[in-house]
Design a protein around this motif. Structure first.
Motif, PDB file in Angstrom:
ATOM      1  N   SER A  48       0.239  -1.577   0.264  1.00 14.85           N
ATOM      2  CA  SER A  48       0.149   0.097   0.526  1.00 14.85           C
ATOM      3  C   SER A  48       0.706   0.891  -0.090  1.00 14.85           C
ATOM      4  CB  SER A  48      -0.975   0.064   1.318  1.00 14.85           C
ATOM      5  OG  SER A  48      -1.118   1.231   1.789  1.00 14.85           O
ATOM      6  N   GLU A  49       0.531   2.323  -1.045  1.00 18.41           N
ATOM      7  CA  GLU A  49       1.891   3.059  -1.548  1.00 18.41           C
ATOM      8  C   GLU A  49       1.172   4.339   0.346  1.00 18.41           C
ATOM      9  OE1 GLU A  49       1.217   5.501  -4.561  1.00 18.41           O
ATOM     10  OE2 GLU A  49       3.506   6.793  -4.278  1.00 18.41           O
ATOM     11  N   LEU A  50       0.284   3.902   0.877  1.00 24.77           N
ATOM     12  CA  LEU A  50      -0.137   5.342   1.558  1.00 24.77           C
ATOM     13  C   LEU A  50       0.542   4.726   3.029  1.00 24.77           C
ATOM     14  CD1 LEU A  50      -1.440   7.489   2.481  1.00 24.77           C
ATOM     15  CD2 LEU A  50      -3.666   6.422   2.845  1.00 24.77           C
ATOM     16  N   LEU A  51       0.285   3.469   3.136  1.00 24.51           N
ATOM     17  CA  LEU A  51       0.918   2.776   4.398  1.00 24.51           C
ATOM     18  C   LEU A  51       2.460   3.093   4.290  1.00 24.51           C
ATOM     19  CD1 LEU A  51      -0.379   1.664   7.242  1.00 24.51           C
ATOM     20  CD2 LEU A  51      -0.109  -0.313   6.028  1.00 24.51           C
ATOM     21  N   SER A  52       2.693   3.136   3.078  1.00 25.15           N
ATOM     22  CA  SER A  52       4.256   3.021   3.313  1.00 25.15           C
ATOM     23  C   SER A  52       4.818   5.105   3.190  1.00 25.15           C
ATOM     24  CB  SER A  52       4.968   2.896   1.599  1.00 25.15           C
ATOM     25  OG  SER A  52       4.543   3.950   0.655  1.00 25.15           O
ATOM     26  N   TRP A  53       4.002   5.715   3.332  1.00 23.65           N
ATOM     27  CA  TRP A  53       4.326   6.937   3.881  1.00 23.65           C
ATOM     28  C   TRP A  53       3.490   7.362   4.894  1.00 23.65           C
ATOM     29  CZ3 TRP A  53       7.105   8.973   0.235  1.00 23.65           C
ATOM     30  CH2 TRP A  53       6.715   9.277  -1.255  1.00 23.65           C
ATOM     31  N   VAL A  54       2.602   6.317   5.718  1.00 21.08           N
ATOM     32  CA  VAL A  54       2.298   6.925   6.978  1.00 21.08           C
ATOM     33  C   VAL A  54       3.205   6.471   7.794  1.00 21.08           C
ATOM     34  CG1 VAL A  54      -0.157   6.544   8.844  1.00 21.08           C
ATOM     35  CG2 VAL A  54      -0.489   7.244   6.019  1.00 21.08           C
ATOM     36  N   LEU A  55       3.615   5.124   7.888  1.00 20.81           N
ATOM     37  CA  LEU A  55       4.145   4.657   9.142  1.00 20.81           C
ATOM     38  C   LEU A  55       5.693   5.345   9.441  1.00 20.81           C
ATOM     39  CD1 LEU A  55       4.099   0.773   8.079  1.00 20.81           C
ATOM     40  CD2 LEU A  55       2.857   1.624   9.866  1.00 20.81           C
ATOM     41  N   PRO A  56       6.310   5.462   8.510  1.00 21.47           N
ATOM     42  CA  PRO A  56       7.635   5.973   9.023  1.00 21.47           C
ATOM     43  C   PRO A  56       7.170   7.480   9.397  1.00 21.47           C
ATOM     44  CG  PRO A  56       7.449   6.034   5.974  1.00 21.47           C
ATOM     45  CD  PRO A  56       6.484   5.229   7.088  1.00 21.47           C
ATOM     46  N   ALA A  57       6.078   8.658   8.613  1.00 23.09           N
ATOM     47  CA  ALA A  57       5.438   9.844   9.085  1.00 23.09           C
ATOM     48  C   ALA A  57       5.183   9.094  10.861  1.00 23.09           C
ATOM     49  CB  ALA A  57       4.628  10.232   8.292  1.00 23.09           C
ATOM     50  N   ARG A  58       4.609   8.256  10.992  1.00 23.53           N
ATOM     51  CA  ARG A  58       3.917   8.155  12.551  1.00 23.53           C
ATOM     52  C   ARG A  58       5.146   8.361  13.284  1.00 23.53           C
ATOM     53  NH1 ARG A  58       4.137   4.064  15.957  1.00 23.53           N
ATOM     54  NH2 ARG A  58       1.966   3.885  17.250  1.00 23.53           N
ATOM     55  N   THR A  59       5.985   7.510  12.813  1.00 21.89           N
ATOM     56  CA  THR A  59       7.428   7.470  14.040  1.00 21.89           C
ATOM     57  C   THR A  59       8.101   9.688  14.049  1.00 21.89           C
ATOM     58  OG1 THR A  59       8.163   5.594  13.341  1.00 21.89           O
ATOM     59  CG2 THR A  59       9.977   7.162  13.923  1.00 21.89           C
ATOM     60  N   LEU A  60       8.051   9.784  12.770  1.00 20.28           N
ATOM     61  CA  LEU A  60       8.695  11.172  13.020  1.00 20.28           C
ATOM     62  C   LEU A  60       7.726  12.308  13.926  1.00 20.28           C
ATOM     63  CD1 LEU A  60       9.957  11.541   9.078  1.00 20.28           C
ATOM     64  CD2 LEU A  60      10.997  11.550  11.154  1.00 20.28           C
ATOM     65  N   ALA A  61       6.761  12.012  13.470  1.00 19.09           N
ATOM     66  CA  ALA A  61       5.165  12.451  14.997  1.00 19.09           C
ATOM     67  C   ALA A  61       5.411  12.380  15.667  1.00 19.09           C
ATOM     68  CB  ALA A  61       3.746  12.311  14.045  1.00 19.09           C
ATOM     69  N   LEU A  62       6.308  11.040  15.812  1.00 18.81           N
ATOM     70  CA  LEU A  62       6.776  10.669  18.045  1.00 18.81           C
ATOM     71  C   LEU A  62       7.422  11.208  17.710  1.00 18.81           C
ATOM     72  CD1 LEU A  62       5.370   6.696  17.843  1.00 18.81           C
ATOM     73  CD2 LEU A  62       4.266   8.573  19.076  1.00 18.81           C
ATOM     74  N   ALA A  63       8.022  11.808  17.711  1.00 11.60           N
ATOM     75  CA  ALA A  63       9.583  12.281  18.044  1.00 11.60           C
ATOM     76  C   ALA A  63       9.268  13.739  17.797  1.00 11.60           C
ATOM     77  CB  ALA A  63      10.600  11.901  16.831  1.00 11.60           C
ATOM     78  N   LEU A  87      -9.655   5.216   3.764  1.00 14.15           N
ATOM     79  CA  LEU A  87      -9.093   5.702   2.211  1.00 14.15           C
ATOM     80  C   LEU A  87      -8.719   5.015   0.647  1.00 14.15           C
ATOM     81  CD1 LEU A  87      -6.919   8.914   4.240  1.00 14.15           C
ATOM     82  CD2 LEU A  87      -8.925   8.335   3.567  1.00 14.15           C
ATOM     83  N   GLU A  88      -8.547   3.801   0.844  1.00 13.28           N
ATOM     84  CA  GLU A  88      -7.685   3.711  -0.424  1.00 13.28           C
ATOM     85  C   GLU A  88      -8.883   2.812  -0.801  1.00 13.28           C
ATOM     86  OE1 GLU A  88      -3.174   2.473  -0.738  1.00 13.28           O
ATOM     87  OE2 GLU A  88      -4.092   1.127   0.568  1.00 13.28           O
ATOM     88  N   ASN A  89      -9.381   2.260  -0.496  1.00 15.16           N
ATOM     89  CA  ASN A  89     -10.821   1.803  -0.902  1.00 15.16           C
ATOM     90  C   ASN A  89     -11.874   3.078  -1.354  1.00 15.16           C
ATOM     91  OD1 ASN A  89     -10.454  -0.732  -0.333  1.00 15.16           O
ATOM     92  ND2 ASN A  89     -11.658  -0.463   1.817  1.00 15.16           N
ATOM     93  N   GLN A  90     -12.017   4.206  -1.290  1.00 15.20           N
ATOM     94  CA  GLN A  90     -12.433   5.719  -1.763  1.00 15.20           C
ATOM     95  C   GLN A  90     -11.867   5.548  -2.891  1.00 15.20           C
ATOM     96  OE1 GLN A  90     -12.255   8.684   1.140  1.00 15.20           O
ATOM     97  NE2 GLN A  90     -13.138   7.966   2.740  1.00 15.20           N
ATOM     98  N   ALA A  91     -10.499   5.759  -3.447  1.00 19.27           N
ATOM     99  CA  ALA A  91     -10.129   6.166  -4.397  1.00 19.27           C
ATOM    100  C   ALA A  91     -10.185   5.719  -5.629  1.00 19.27           C
ATOM    101  CB  ALA A  91      -9.172   6.042  -3.534  1.00 19.27           C
TER     102      ALA A  91
END
Lengths: 306, 184
Positions: free
Chosen positions: A51-66, B180-184
């Motif tokens: 999942s492309e979105l998950l590949s952005w969200v997972l590292p961003a979550r760690t940055l947000a925690l920092a 969100l991905e199911n919406q897209a």
């Protein structure tokens, strides 16, 4: 010189010695590492594949925690990452979101569910970057008690700390590790393989292709005493399959593979329990013998004086 | 080909449309020797709309994300990202051909969802169970024993490892991403 610290999953398991030696080395150099509270996996190549979105969200979550830690401590520190794959995943979301407001917004729509906000305010730094640009060279120099005289070390950078973001070194002809090797009293093994690919996950998915890439690297290190790495994936590919590669007909020598902070730690006389050579999968008999004869000529007490 | 697939191919085509077929990518690729089509040939196929051939190619599966082509491309194209986009698409279009990696990555992310971090031995155990191939575990046994002996991994399901109380949040994040991905 303090940092938020992201060890990543490998450093809690198969690359335990990289974690121990990094923490010990940084402590000896006077840097405090504050582990990011509640950090999760960076997504590795799995999130990217699914999942492309998950590949952005997972590292961003760690940055947000920092960032959250930074707000609580009223202090924004750089994030130190020893694993090159984690480093690239964290760095990539930070670099991409800087120029893509839509992506930043989408990430935050997801993070909101976890009560987090990603503002992209912190810098992501690789261990090698910090060691070569933040640490004062004389700070390392005057702590070297155990000079690796007569050793030739092959610096291996791999890919993802160099490319696609050329931050601290030449991504075509990397040299940053060379001054550290010389500081430790060793010679730099001359080779062209420092920035070449180890095959990453090919060793499991396309073993024959993976073995071809790794055997080329190991063959080029024939005259070196050891290869020095800065990534758990590279380390595992280079150290973990040497017997299998020989058996499958590739002509190559057995080579010692060390993590950079292990090597520097040995030169600085850091305690054995922080270096843990017993956890490495490839330390040759010849290397041990040569290293022991080196340690035998040390002045008494030098080993623990760091 | 599904409408999503057509959309993905179009977006990859857009990513590489400034390609001048110079072959720097092929010359830089450490895996080109093992590919059925070189990277340059693959980009040509994308540009001329040979979608079926593109998706049945092994080229992008052999990309090890070394980023040499991305670094050296004289047109500055995001070639490694384009390879990754094609890999994601091929897995959707040809699920059978990628069963092993699909199962592996799905179990990997399950481990992340449950623990926040990857528990290597649990991941491998669940991967073997789902693959139902009795020979498969033996391919990894040598490495597993080396790790167990050094206590680098623990036996599967023998203990907890993870970021503790924060996994609730991860559960919500995974759910929202799916939504969100199911919406897209």
């Amino acid at each position: 010189m303090n940092y938020f610290y992201y060890p990543g999953c490998s450093l809690e398991g198969t690359a335990r010695e990289y974690n121990l030696s990094t923490r010990s080395l940084m402590a000896a150099l006077g840097a405090e590492l504050m582990e990011i509270d509640g950090w999760a996996c960076c997504g590795a190549s799995a999130a990217h594949a699914e999942s492309e979105l998950l590949s952005w969200v997972l590292p961003a979550r760690t940055l947000a925690l920092a960032e959250k830690m930074g707000r609580e401590r009223r202090e924004n520190l750089d994030i130190l990452v020893p694993c090159s794959a984690c480093y690239l995943n964290l760095k990539k979301v930070s670099e991409t979101a800087r120029f893509d407001a839509g992506l930043l917004k989408k990430i935050n729509t997801v993070l909101e569910e976890d009560g987090l906000i990603f503002e992209n305010r912190l810098k992501v730094r690789h261990l090698l970057d910090v060691l070569t640009r933040d640490v004062d060279i004389s700070d390392i120099e005057h702590r070297i008690h155990n000079r690796f005289t007569g050793f030739a070390m092959a610096p291996y950078y791999g890919c993802q700390c160099l490319r696609p973001y050329p931050v601290f070194d030449d991504p075509e002809k990397p040299v940053s590790m060379e001054k550290l090797i010389r500081l430790a009293g060793a010679a730099v093994h001359p080779w062209e393989m420092g920035g070449r690919c180890c095959g990453a996950s090919h060793m499991t998915t396309h073993p024959e292709t993976g073995r071809t890439l790794v055997s080329k690297i190991l063959r080029a290190a024939r005259e070196a005493d050891a290869i020095v790495t800065v990534c758990p994936m590279c380390q595992m590919n280079l150290e973990g399959f040497q017997h299998k590669i020989t058996k499958s007909g590739h002509d190559m020598p057995l080579v010692t593979i060390l993590y950079l902070p292990q090597f520097l730690g040995m030169a600085m006389g850091l305690p054995e329990e922080d270096i843990r050579l017993d956890l490495n999968l490839s330390v040759t008999h010849d290397f041990r013998k040569k290293y022991q004869s080196l340690a035998a000529v040390l002045p008494s007490g030098a080993r623990n004086s760091a | 080909m599904s409408p999503t697939a057509a959309h993905t191919v179009a977006s990859v085509k857009e990513m590489i449309q400034a390609c001048i077929q110079c072959g720097t990518c092929t010359g830089s690729c450490p895996n080109a020797f093992a590919m059925d089509h070189t990277p340059r040939q693959l980009w040509q196929m994308v540009m001329s709309g040979e979608t079926r051939d593109v998706l049945s190619s092994e080229t992008f599966i052999l990309c090890s994300s070394c980023y040499y082509c991305t670094l050296r491309c004289p047109r500055g194209l995001p070639l490694t990202d384009a390879m990754a986009a094609l890999t994601r698409l091929a897995k959707i279009e040809h699920p059978g051909a990628f069963k092993k990696s699909r199962v592996f990555y799905r179990q990997f992310l399950e481990s992340v969802r449950r623990h926040g971090r990857v528990n290597e031995s649990e991941l491998m155990a669940l991967f073997f169970l789902e693959m139902k191939n009795p020979v498969l575990p033996f391919q990894y046994a040598g490495m597993g024993i080396q790790f167990l002996r050094r206590k680098k991994i623990s036996l599967p399901f023998s203990g907890k490892k993870g970021s503790g109380d924060r996994t609730d949040g991860l559960e919500k994040i995974f759910k929202k991403v799916r939504e969100l991905e199911n919406q897209a």
